[in-house]
Design a protein around this motif. Structure first.
Motif, PDB file in Angstrom:
ATOM      1  N   SER A 180      45.664  47.731  35.213  1.00 32.54           N
ATOM      2  CA  SER A 180      45.176  48.923  34.528  1.00 32.54           C
ATOM      3  C   SER A 180      44.199  48.592  33.399  1.00 32.54           C
ATOM      4  CB  SER A 180      46.362  49.715  33.969  1.00 32.54           C
ATOM      5  OG  SER A 180      45.918  50.844  33.246  1.00 32.54           O
ATOM      6  N   THR A 181      44.571  47.622  32.561  1.00 27.01           N
ATOM      7  CA  THR A 181      43.745  47.278  31.401  1.00 27.01           C
ATOM      8  C   THR A 181      42.387  46.726  31.807  1.00 27.01           C
ATOM      9  OG1 THR A 181      45.727  46.762  30.109  1.00 27.01           O
ATOM     10  CG2 THR A 181      43.640  45.928  29.275  1.00 27.01           C
ATOM     11  N   THR A 182      42.384  45.798  32.752  1.00 29.94           N
ATOM     12  CA  THR A 182      41.123  45.180  33.187  1.00 29.94           C
ATOM     13  C   THR A 182      40.241  46.181  33.911  1.00 29.94           C
ATOM     14  OG1 THR A 182      42.233  43.036  33.416  1.00 29.94           O
ATOM     15  CG2 THR A 182      40.103  43.290  34.499  1.00 29.94           C
ATOM     16  N   THR A 183      40.826  46.951  34.804  1.00 25.28           N
ATOM     17  CA  THR A 183      40.046  47.939  35.544  1.00 25.28           C
ATOM     18  C   THR A 183      39.509  49.018  34.614  1.00 25.28           C
ATOM     19  OG1 THR A 183      41.451  47.563  37.489  1.00 25.28           O
ATOM     20  CG2 THR A 183      40.028  49.489  37.532  1.00 25.28           C
ATOM     21  N   ASP A 184      40.313  49.438  33.652  1.00 23.65           N
ATOM     22  CA  ASP A 184      39.880  50.454  32.696  1.00 23.65           C
ATOM     23  C   ASP A 184      38.652  49.988  31.919  1.00 23.65           C
ATOM     24  OD1 ASP A 184      40.404  52.976  31.051  1.00 23.65           O
ATOM     25  OD2 ASP A 184      40.457  51.438  29.502  1.00 23.65           O
ATOM     26  N   TYR A 185      38.683  48.739  31.469  1.00 21.24           N
ATOM     27  CA  TYR A 185      37.544  48.204  30.713  1.00 21.24           C
ATOM     28  C   TYR A 185      36.291  48.174  31.575  1.00 21.24           C
ATOM     29  CZ  TYR A 185      34.389  44.947  28.425  1.00 21.24           C
ATOM     30  OH  TYR A 185      33.267  44.375  27.878  1.00 21.24           O
ATOM     31  N   LEU A 186      36.418  47.651  32.791  1.00 26.26           N
ATOM     32  CA  LEU A 186      35.257  47.511  33.663  1.00 26.26           C
ATOM     33  C   LEU A 186      34.699  48.866  34.094  1.00 26.26           C
ATOM     34  CD1 LEU A 186      36.503  44.564  35.902  1.00 26.26           C
ATOM     35  CD2 LEU A 186      34.690  44.466  34.188  1.00 26.26           C
ATOM     36  N   VAL A 187      35.581  49.800  34.402  1.00 25.38           N
ATOM     37  CA  VAL A 187      35.141  51.104  34.908  1.00 25.38           C
ATOM     38  C   VAL A 187      34.696  52.035  33.785  1.00 25.38           C
ATOM     39  CG1 VAL A 187      35.862  53.195  36.114  1.00 25.38           C
ATOM     40  CG2 VAL A 187      36.575  50.949  36.970  1.00 25.38           C
ATOM     41  N   ASN A 188      35.550  52.218  32.777  1.00 23.43           N
ATOM     42  CA  ASN A 188      35.279  53.224  31.747  1.00 23.43           C
ATOM     43  C   ASN A 188      34.394  52.746  30.603  1.00 23.43           C
ATOM     44  OD1 ASN A 188      36.803  55.211  33.070  1.00 23.43           O
ATOM     45  ND2 ASN A 188      38.708  54.433  32.193  1.00 23.43           N
ATOM     46  N   TYR A 190      40.820  37.141  36.054  1.00 22.56           N
ATOM     47  CA  TYR A 190      40.246  36.540  34.858  1.00 22.56           C
ATOM     48  C   TYR A 190      40.787  37.196  33.590  1.00 22.56           C
ATOM     49  CZ  TYR A 190      36.842  34.763  38.241  1.00 22.56           C
ATOM     50  OH  TYR A 190      36.255  34.154  39.320  1.00 22.56           O
ATOM     51  N   SER A 191      40.828  36.421  32.524  1.00 20.95           N
ATOM     52  CA  SER A 191      41.285  36.931  31.230  1.00 20.95           C
ATOM     53  C   SER A 191      40.268  37.926  30.683  1.00 20.95           C
ATOM     54  CB  SER A 191      41.460  35.771  30.246  1.00 20.95           C
ATOM     55  OG  SER A 191      41.627  36.264  28.929  1.00 20.95           O
ATOM     56  N   LEU A 192      40.752  39.095  30.302  1.00 17.64           N
ATOM     57  CA  LEU A 192      39.865  40.116  29.750  1.00 17.64           C
ATOM     58  C   LEU A 192      39.264  39.654  28.433  1.00 17.64           C
ATOM     59  CD1 LEU A 192      38.823  43.023  30.159  1.00 17.64           C
ATOM     60  CD2 LEU A 192      40.799  43.820  28.848  1.00 17.64           C
ATOM     61  N   GLU A 193      40.095  39.077  27.558  1.00 15.50           N
ATOM     62  CA  GLU A 193      39.646  38.682  26.222  1.00 15.50           C
ATOM     63  C   GLU A 193      38.817  37.397  26.221  1.00 15.50           C
ATOM     64  OE1 GLU A 193      42.805  39.303  27.032  1.00 15.50           O
ATOM     65  OE2 GLU A 193      43.053  41.307  26.145  1.00 15.50           O
ATOM     66  N   LYS A 194      39.202  36.431  27.046  1.00 16.97           N
ATOM     67  CA  LYS A 194      38.565  35.116  26.991  1.00 16.97           C
ATOM     68  C   LYS A 194      37.419  34.928  27.976  1.00 16.97           C
ATOM     69  CE  LYS A 194      42.727  32.756  25.317  1.00 16.97           C
ATOM     70  NZ  LYS A 194      43.695  31.659  25.576  1.00 16.97           N
ATOM     71  N   ARG A 195      37.323  35.785  28.958  1.00 17.26           N
ATOM     72  CA  ARG A 195      36.283  35.578  29.974  1.00 17.26           C
ATOM     73  C   ARG A 195      35.445  36.832  30.227  1.00 17.26           C
ATOM     74  NH1 ARG A 195      36.687  31.350  34.086  1.00 17.26           N
ATOM     75  NH2 ARG A 195      35.022  31.542  35.621  1.00 17.26           N
ATOM     76  N   ILE A 196      36.104  37.916  30.590  1.00 16.96           N
ATOM     77  CA  ILE A 196      35.361  39.101  31.012  1.00 16.96           C
ATOM     78  C   ILE A 196      34.537  39.710  29.882  1.00 16.96           C
ATOM     79  CG2 ILE A 196      35.559  41.440  31.906  1.00 16.96           C
ATOM     80  CD1 ILE A 196      37.993  40.533  33.507  1.00 16.96           C
ATOM     81  N   ILE A 197      35.174  40.051  28.752  1.00 18.52           N
ATOM     82  CA  ILE A 197      34.458  40.694  27.648  1.00 18.52           C
ATOM     83  C   ILE A 197      33.351  39.798  27.084  1.00 18.52           C
ATOM     84  CG2 ILE A 197      34.683  41.587  25.290  1.00 18.52           C
ATOM     85  CD1 ILE A 197      37.377  42.737  26.084  1.00 18.52           C
TER      86      ILE A 197
END
Length: 207
Positions: A105-113, A131-138
Motif C-alpha cells: 500500500s505505502t509503495t504503490t500509494d507513493y508511486l501512483v498518487n 525496493y526500499s521506499l526511503e532508501k531507493r525509490i524516493i
C-alpha cells in the motif's frame, strides 16, 4: 524425499532442487499431499519448471495461509489490478505476494498518487515493490526529477531502469555526471547506505 521426488517428476533441474533444499528446507517438510497440491497449483498457473520462479512461487504459497493469501490479493485489487494482472505479476516476480500489505500500500500509494505512475505499470514491473521506499525509490526518483526540471536529461529513461540499476551505475550516470550542473544532487548521500556514501565520496575526491 517424497517431496523432492515430486519436483523431479515435474522436471525441475537437479541443480535447482539442491539449492532449494539447502536454502529453504522448511518448505520441503510439509505434508506430501499439501506439497503436491501446491506444485500442481503452481504448474497450473503457467510457471516454467526450468526457471527459478517455479520454486519461488512454491515458497510464497507455502509461506502463508489461504486467508493471508486472499488478503494480499485484495491489497493489489484495491489498486485496480485484475485477476489476470495479479497472476501475471506473480509469474514475473513471485516474491511480490510475500510483501506485507503495508509495504504494498505505502509503495504503490507513493508511486501512483505522488509520482503519477500508473498502477498497471507497477503490475508489469512488480519487482519495483521490493525496493526500499526511503532508501531507493524516493531518492532516485527525486534525482531524476531534478535533472529533468533542469533540462539535463536528454534521453527518456523508464522508471524501471532508474530503480533496478546497481548503486554505482546510478551514481555514475545520474549524480557524478551532473555534479557541476546540479550540486544539490549530493544530498542523496544521506539516503544511501554507508558503503554507497563512501563510494561517492571517494569518486568525487578523485575528480
Amino acid at each position: 524425499m517424497i517431496n523432492i521426488q515430486a519436483l523431479r517428476n515435474e522436471g525441475v533441474p537437479q541443480s535447482r532442487i539442491v539449492k532449494f533444499l539447502i536454502s529453504r528446507p522448511s518448505t520441503l517438510i510439509i505434508s506430501t499431499v499439501k506439497f503436491k497440491d501446491i506444485v500442481h497449483e503452481v504448474k497450473g498457473m503457467g510457471f516454467d519448471h526450468y526457471k527459478n520462479t517455479f520454486l519461488i512461487a512454491i515458497i510464497a504459497i507455502t509461506a502463508m495461509t489461504k486467508s493471508t493469501w486472499e488478503s494480499k490479493l485484495n491489497a493489489y485489487r484495491k489498486w485496480g489490478w485484475s485477476e489476470d494482472e495479479i497472476l501475471n505479476a506473480f509469474k514475473i516476480h513471485p516474491a511480490c505476494m510475500t510483501f506485507s500489505e503495508k509495504k504494498i500500500s505505502t509503495t504503490t500509494d507513493y508511486l501512483v498518487n505522488q509520482m503519477g505512475v500508473s498502477s498497471l505499470l507497477i503490475a508489469k514491473c512488480p519487482v519495483i515493490l521490493s525496493y526500499s521506499l526511503e532508501k531507493r525509490i524516493i531518492p532516485r526518483i527525486s534525482v531524476h526529477r531534478i535533472l529533468t526540471d533542469k533540462g539535463l536529461m536528454k534521453d527518456k529513461i523508464s522508471l524501471y531502469t532508474i530503480l533496478q540499476m546497481g548503486r554505482e551505475s546510478f551514481l555514475d550516470k545520474f549524480i557524478i555526471k551532473f555534479e557541476q550542473q546540479a550540486p544539490e544532487l549530493l544530498k542523496v548521500l544521506r539516503f544511501m547506505s554507508p558503503s554507497g556514501q563512501r563510494t561517492l565520496m571517494r569518486i568525487c575526491w578523485l575528480m
